[in-house]
Design a protein around this motif. Sequence first.
Motif, PDB file in Angstrom:
ATOM      1  N   ALA A  35       0.837  -1.211   0.000  1.00 13.52           N
ATOM      2  CA  ALA A  35       0.000   0.000   0.000  1.00 13.52           C
ATOM      3  C   ALA A  35       0.868   1.256   0.000  1.00 13.52           C
ATOM      4  O   ALA A  35       0.551   2.237  -0.689  1.00 13.52           O
ATOM      5  N   THR A  36       1.968   1.243   0.740  1.00 12.88           N
ATOM      6  CA  THR A  36       2.892   2.382   0.756  1.00 12.88           C
ATOM      7  C   THR A  36       3.465   2.614  -0.635  1.00 12.88           C
ATOM      8  O   THR A  36       3.503   3.752  -1.116  1.00 12.88           O
ATOM      9  N   THR A  68       2.380  12.749   0.388  1.00 14.23           N
ATOM     10  CA  THR A  68       2.149  12.720  -1.049  1.00 14.23           C
ATOM     11  C   THR A  68       3.314  12.023  -1.720  1.00 14.23           C
ATOM     12  O   THR A  68       4.344  11.784  -1.099  1.00 14.23           O
ATOM     13  N   ARG A  69       3.208  11.747  -2.994  1.00 16.15           N
ATOM     14  CA  ARG A  69       4.286  11.093  -3.740  1.00 16.15           C
ATOM     15  C   ARG A  69       5.553  11.943  -3.746  1.00 16.15           C
ATOM     16  O   ARG A  69       6.642  11.433  -3.814  1.00 16.15           O
ATOM     17  N   SER A 103      -1.224  10.928   5.523  1.00 12.70           N
ATOM     18  CA  SER A 103      -0.582  10.329   4.351  1.00 12.70           C
ATOM     19  C   SER A 103       0.296  11.328   3.618  1.00 12.70           C
ATOM     20  O   SER A 103      -0.178  12.383   3.226  1.00 12.70           O
ATOM     21  N   ARG A 134      -8.156  -3.193  -1.378  1.00 15.04           N
ATOM     22  CA  ARG A 134      -8.838  -1.932  -1.100  1.00 15.04           C
ATOM     23  C   ARG A 134     -10.341  -2.075  -1.387  1.00 15.04           C
ATOM     24  O   ARG A 134     -11.175  -1.643  -0.600  1.00 15.04           O
ATOM     25  N   GLU A 182      -5.667  12.940   4.976  1.00 19.38           N
ATOM     26  CA  GLU A 182      -4.754  13.815   4.233  1.00 19.38           C
ATOM     27  C   GLU A 182      -3.529  14.161   5.082  1.00 19.38           C
ATOM     28  O   GLU A 182      -2.404  14.155   4.601  1.00 19.38           O
ATOM     29  N   ASP A 236       2.143   1.763  -3.414  1.00 12.95           N
ATOM     30  CA  ASP A 236       1.057   2.232  -4.267  1.00 12.95           C
ATOM     31  C   ASP A 236       0.818   3.729  -4.076  1.00 12.95           C
ATOM     32  O   ASP A 236       0.602   4.459  -5.032  1.00 12.95           O
ATOM     33  N   LYS A 237       0.894   4.187  -2.830  1.00 12.56           N
ATOM     34  CA  LYS A 237       0.656   5.609  -2.530  1.00 12.56           C
ATOM     35  C   LYS A 237       1.821   6.502  -2.915  1.00 12.56           C
ATOM     36  O   LYS A 237       1.630   7.612  -3.394  1.00 12.56           O
ATOM     37  N   THR A 238       3.038   6.024  -2.664  1.00 15.27           N
ATOM     38  CA  THR A 238       4.197   6.907  -2.782  1.00 15.27           C
ATOM     39  C   THR A 238       5.058   6.653  -4.007  1.00 15.27           C
ATOM     40  O   THR A 238       5.943   7.440  -4.303  1.00 15.27           O
TER      41      THR A 238
END
Length: 127
Positions: free
Chosen positions: A17-18, A121-122, A119, A82, A116, A20-22
């Motif tokens: 998941a990390t 952002t990239r 987490s 998810r 927000e 995927d997010k970053t």
Amino acid sequence: MRRLPRDMSLTSAATLATLDKTGPRRITDLAVAEGVTQPAMTVLVRVMEESGLVERTTDPSDKRVTLVCLTEAGASYVRTRRQAGVDAYARLIDELTGDEVKTLEAALPALLRLAELESPTRDEPER
């Protein structure tokens, strides 16, 4: 989500998941983000790599650096998990009264803001 059957450890799922997010990350950065040692993350990445969920690539900006990134299979796994979470929450929300649903709806802006704040952002490194 905790009630759903798991086919991998929470740390493995959180690492996917990390990523995927970053986006792609160094193993040392992933270890810090997931709260494990660098050697433990190295083993975890190796297992996920053997499973086809991640791959190691060279950082285009510094050829000496190796990055871990999701494969399509890893991204698909994250999307599936998810969606399973969304479906589980939808089933639970269906059990609420109308007033309880309205209360949840009223809380959504604050909950989104909390997510927000939590987490990165990239473009922003993890703290």
